[in-house]
Design an enzyme around this catalytic site. Structure first.
Site, mmCIF file in Angstrom:
data_model
loop_
_atom_site.group_PDB
_atom_site.id
_atom_site.type_symbol
_atom_site.label_atom_id
_atom_site.label_comp_id
_atom_site.label_asym_id
_atom_site.label_seq_id
_atom_site.Cartn_x
_atom_site.Cartn_y
_atom_site.Cartn_z
ATOM 1 N N GLY A 104 109.695 35.576 33.763
ATOM 2 C CA GLY A 104 108.768 35.494 32.771
ATOM 3 C C GLY A 104 109.155 36.819 31.812
ATOM 4 O O GLY A 104 110.422 37.015 31.799
ATOM 5 N N GLY A 105 108.201 37.013 30.770
ATOM 6 C CA GLY A 105 108.550 38.075 29.955
ATOM 7 C C GLY A 105 109.027 39.487 30.596
ATOM 8 O O GLY A 105 109.673 40.415 29.811
ATOM 9 N N GLY B 215 141.982 36.461 11.490
ATOM 10 C CA GLY B 215 140.754 37.401 11.619
ATOM 11 C C GLY B 215 140.737 37.942 13.147
ATOM 12 O O GLY B 215 140.284 38.932 13.000
ATOM 13 N N ALA B 216 141.449 37.188 13.979
ATOM 14 C CA ALA B 216 141.446 37.906 15.245
ATOM 15 C C ALA B 216 142.111 39.002 15.404
ATOM 16 O O ALA B 216 141.892 40.017 16.009
ATOM 17 C CB ALA B 216 141.871 36.838 16.396
HETATM 18 C C1 HXC Z 1 99.383 39.218 41.534
HETATM 19 C C2 HXC Z 1 101.330 38.495 42.640
HETATM 20 C C3 HXC Z 1 101.883 38.091 41.762
HETATM 21 C C4 HXC Z 1 101.279 38.399 40.494
HETATM 22 C C5 HXC Z 1 102.699 37.478 43.569
HETATM 23 N N1 HXC Z 1 101.536 38.202 43.918
HETATM 24 N N2 HXC Z 1 102.895 37.538 42.227
HETATM 25 N N3 HXC Z 1 99.807 39.127 42.658
HETATM 26 N N4 HXC Z 1 100.079 38.921 40.394
HETATM 27 N N5 HXC Z 1 101.823 38.047 39.316
HETATM 28 C C6 HXC Z 1 101.256 38.378 45.419
HETATM 29 C C7 HXC Z 1 100.936 37.161 46.065
HETATM 30 O O1 HXC Z 1 99.663 36.815 45.777
HETATM 31 C C8 HXC Z 1 101.054 37.650 47.500
HETATM 32 O O2 HXC Z 1 99.997 38.212 47.829
HETATM 33 C C9 HXC Z 1 102.428 38.629 47.322
HETATM 34 O O3 HXC Z 1 102.326 39.182 46.174
HETATM 35 C C10 HXC Z 1 103.751 38.259 47.774
HETATM 36 O O4 HXC Z 1 103.676 36.969 46.977
HETATM 37 P P1 HXC Z 1 104.340 35.589 47.774
HETATM 38 O O5 HXC Z 1 104.157 34.547 47.011
HETATM 39 O O6 HXC Z 1 103.916 35.695 49.204
HETATM 40 O O7 HXC Z 1 106.003 36.059 47.762
HETATM 41 P P2 HXC Z 1 106.980 34.863 47.582
HETATM 42 O O8 HXC Z 1 106.880 33.712 48.454
HETATM 43 O O9 HXC Z 1 108.305 35.487 47.999
HETATM 44 O O10 HXC Z 1 107.199 34.707 46.161
HETATM 45 C C11 HXC Z 1 107.411 35.510 45.258
HETATM 46 C C12 HXC Z 1 107.132 34.737 43.653
HETATM 47 C C13 HXC Z 1 106.013 34.154 43.645
HETATM 48 C C14 HXC Z 1 108.245 33.719 43.440
HETATM 49 C C15 HXC Z 1 107.432 35.901 42.765
HETATM 50 O O11 HXC Z 1 104.725 35.131 44.201
HETATM 51 C C16 HXC Z 1 105.408 33.869 42.354
HETATM 52 O O12 HXC Z 1 105.813 32.584 41.866
HETATM 53 N N6 HXC Z 1 104.416 34.625 41.687
HETATM 54 C C17 HXC Z 1 103.926 34.526 40.465
HETATM 55 C C18 HXC Z 1 104.926 34.571 39.458
HETATM 56 C C19 HXC Z 1 104.375 34.609 38.062
HETATM 57 O O13 HXC Z 1 104.331 33.451 37.602
HETATM 58 N N7 HXC Z 1 103.979 35.797 37.460
HETATM 59 C C20 HXC Z 1 103.429 35.767 35.987
HETATM 60 C C21 HXC Z 1 104.857 35.512 35.283
HETATM 61 S S1 HXC Z 1 104.683 35.781 33.596
HETATM 62 P P3 HXC Z 1 99.525 38.636 49.438
HETATM 63 O O14 HXC Z 1 98.402 39.021 49.269
HETATM 64 O O15 HXC Z 1 99.315 36.894 49.869
HETATM 65 O O16 HXC Z 1 100.865 39.037 50.217
HETATM 66 C C22 HXC Z 1 104.811 37.222 33.237
HETATM 67 C C23 HXC Z 1 104.554 37.590 32.002
HETATM 68 C C24 HXC Z 1 104.948 38.854 31.497
HETATM 69 O O17 HXC Z 1 104.883 37.854 34.170
HETATM 70 C C25 HXC Z 1 104.828 39.015 30.279
HETATM 71 C C26 HXC Z 1 105.328 40.410 29.654
HETATM 72 C C27 HXC Z 1 105.443 40.187 28.396
#
Ligand code: HXC
Length: 514
Positions: free
Chosen positions: A169-170, A404-405
């Site tokens: 994501g971001g 130009g290159a």
């Molecule tokens: C809180 C999170 C988390 C999150 C993972 N965890 N992502 N907790 N917020 N964003 C936690 C899980 O609940 C889990 O907790 C532990 O971290 C490990 O995650 P798993 O899913 O078991 O690991 P894995 O199978 O390796 O998968 C990794 C992953 C997946 C692909 C990153 O966790 C995932 O898809 N997470 C969400 C990604 C996401 O959509 N994030 C938001 C993106 S938008 P436990 O307690 O079970 O160990 C964003 C916006 C930013 O970031 C904007 C900025 C401007």
């Protein structure tokens, strides 16, 4: 009272043990089972032994919550690489998946600010599930604060990101704002929207790796600069990269003790460029024959391979090298090559690295895709970057310099300090065949043997225009040199120019054609 009888000391040590365990042994084991190091192990591998000093290890996102984890998913602090100070942060995937809370983000912001204030590089080791979902907008505020520091630090200190796990994501915009991105070959991924969203919006089916794995970003998108075969390799790349860079924008790049004879001439260069103008040769042979032995450190080696950019040393002094690669698309300049070259030149200029250019390009790449993709806007960036650069600029035309290159590749007109050419250089508005087709259309269509006439006219054009002497006689080239002499020529120029001062008109900033 002995240490073991001091309850406060015992409490500190217990807390320190808790900090070092992050999200707990089970999650550490899971990380190891995936072939990944923990955040602390990564920092220990990156930095010189025993130099790491941690900051704010006891931070928690919500002190009143029941299940707090000390450190809040990011390890921050400072240490040394080859004895030079650096700031560092490493996201700890064992703590809430390395996700970013406001407290986590502010730990990063603290080291970003300290790095700028003290003038030391910052290295981020990223491994995170992105914004901490439970925090809502607080997490977004935190990300924004990190992005802001990234932008403010740009051009002040080198910023390097190593992607060692998810960067979704971001969140990808923080590394995207830094100078260099290293990705680990297997475990890293970067994307704005994940495979599920892509499928729901466009119908395309793709996995994480195919969407934003290391190979994608180092060969197709150009988002990342280096690929590490594993985590050790990725961190070793960072250590090597830093040897070419100053710690900040007011420091000169490190000069290492010379390892090669500055007067060394390489006779092979005299015969490297083939007589036939359409036969390629490997520009990497030119670069490696000229620079200090073994000092080539290529940047974005797998992307836009028609252009070459990288760091090298000449008599121990760090320089940036920009070149065409005649082996790929004959060295034509396309949109990606424009981005690659212009960004690299700007980086070199920001950090006081002289730019050495080896030019051999038949022109900008023709085609609908290039025109519709904005080659005009992208190609203009190369001009902008060379003109803006106040570092010493030395260029060598090895063969083709057409249209130009020719202009954009560090020509005299854009402000080259020393502009050289090999005797094989062909500098003209366009290639002989194209020029003859325009200038002699009528004679050719009336000729009894147009092919013979064309060959004769091409030879005439080549003799008159497509050589370096037409330019050298008019002061547009500073010299035509024997190829074998290129290394001593460049080193002499660098020794003379390296302290030069060039002023640019005062302005807030320009408007680059991005
Ligand atoms: C809180 C999170 C988390 C999150 C993972 N965890 N992502 N907790 N917020 N964003 C936690 C899980 O609940 C889990 O907790 C532990 O971290 C490990 O995650 P798993 O899913 O078991 O690991 P894995 O199978 O390796 O998968 C990794 C992953 C997946 C692909 C990153 O966790 C995932 O898809 N997470 C969400 C990604 C996401 O959509 N994030 C938001 C993106 S938008 P436990 O307690 O079970 O160990 C964003 C916006 C930013 O970031 C904007 C900025 C401007």
């Amino acid at each position: 009272m002995s240490d073991s009888e001091n309850p406060r000391l015992e409490a500190l040590r217990a807390a320190q043990t808790q900090v070092s365990l992050g999200g707990g042994q089970a999650r550490i084991d899971k990380q190891h089972a995936q072939g990944k190091m923990t955040a602390r192990e990564r920092i220990a591998t990156l930095l010189d032994d025993s130099t790491f000093r941690e900051l704010q290890p006891f931070t928690v996102a919500h002190p009143d919550a029941e299940d707090v984890i000390l450190g809040d998913g990011v390890v921050t602090g400072y240490g040394a690489i080859d004895g030079r100070k650096v700031f560092v942060f490493a996201q700890d995937f064992t703590v809430y998946g390395g996700s970013v809370s406001l407290a986590h983000a502010r730990k990063i912001v603290q080291v970003q600010e300290l790095a700028v204030q003290n003038g030391y590089p910052i290295i981020g080791l990223l491994d995170s599930g992105g914004a901490r979902i439970q925090e809502g907008v607080l997490s977004l505020q935190g990300y924004g604060e990190v992005f802001r520091q990234n932008a403010l630090a740009s051009g002040v200190i080198p910023q390097i990101s190593v992607i060692m796990g998810p960067c979704a994501g971001g969140a990808s915009y923080s590394p995207a704002l830094t100078d260099f991105i290293v990705m680990t070959a297997k475990s890293s991924m970067m994307f704005i929207t994940g495979p599920d969203v892509v499928k729901s919006v466009t119908g395309e089916e793709i996995d994480h790796e195919g969407l934003g794995g290391a190979l994608v970003h180092t060969s197709i998108s150009g988002v990342a600069h280096f690929i590490g075969t594993d985590e050790d390799d990725a961190l070793a790349l960072v250590r090597r990269l830093l040897t070419y860079l100053p710690s900040n924008n007011v420091e000169s790049p490190a000069v290492l003790p010379p390892v090669d004879d500055p007067l060394r001439c390489d006779e092979r260069l005299n015969t490297l460029v083939p007589e036939a103008p359409n036969q390629p040769y490997d520009m990497l042979d030119v670069i490696s024959a000229v620079i200090d032995h073994g000092s080539w450190f290529e940047v974005q080696a797998g992307w836009a391979r028609n252009a070459l950019v990288g760091f090298a040393r000449l008599d121990g002094l760090s320089v940036g090298v920009v070149a065409q690669q005649p082996m790929v698309m004959a060295g034509a300049i396309d949109i990606d090559a424009s981005d690659k070259i212009s960004r690299f030149v700007r980086f070199c200029d920001a950090f006081n690295l002289p730019v050495i250019t080896f030019a051999d390009s038949p022109g900008f790449l023709p085609g609908v895709a290039q025109e519709h993709g904005g080659i005009i806007r992208h190609g203009a960036k190369i001009i902008y970057a060379y003109v803006e650069a106040t570092v010493p600029k030395i260029s060598v035309v090895t063969r083709k310099g057409y249209g130009g290159a020719y202009i954009v590749m560090g020509s005299k007109s854009l402000g080259a300090d020393v502009h050289l050419a090999w005797p094989s250089a062909e500098i003209a508005v366009m290639g002989p065949e194209g020029a003859v087709a325009v200038l002699n259309r009528r004679e050719l269509s009336a000729a009894a043997d147009p092919d013979a006439l064309r060959a004769e006219l091409v030879a005439q054009y080549r003799a008159t225009y497509a050589n370096p002497y037409y330019s050298a006689q008019r002061g547009i080239l500073d010299n035509v040199i024997e190829p074998a002499q290129t290394r001593p020529e460049l080193i002499a120029a660098l020794r003379t120019l390296r302290e030069q001062t060039r002023f640019v008109p005062p302005k807030k900033h320009g408007v680059m054609p991005v």
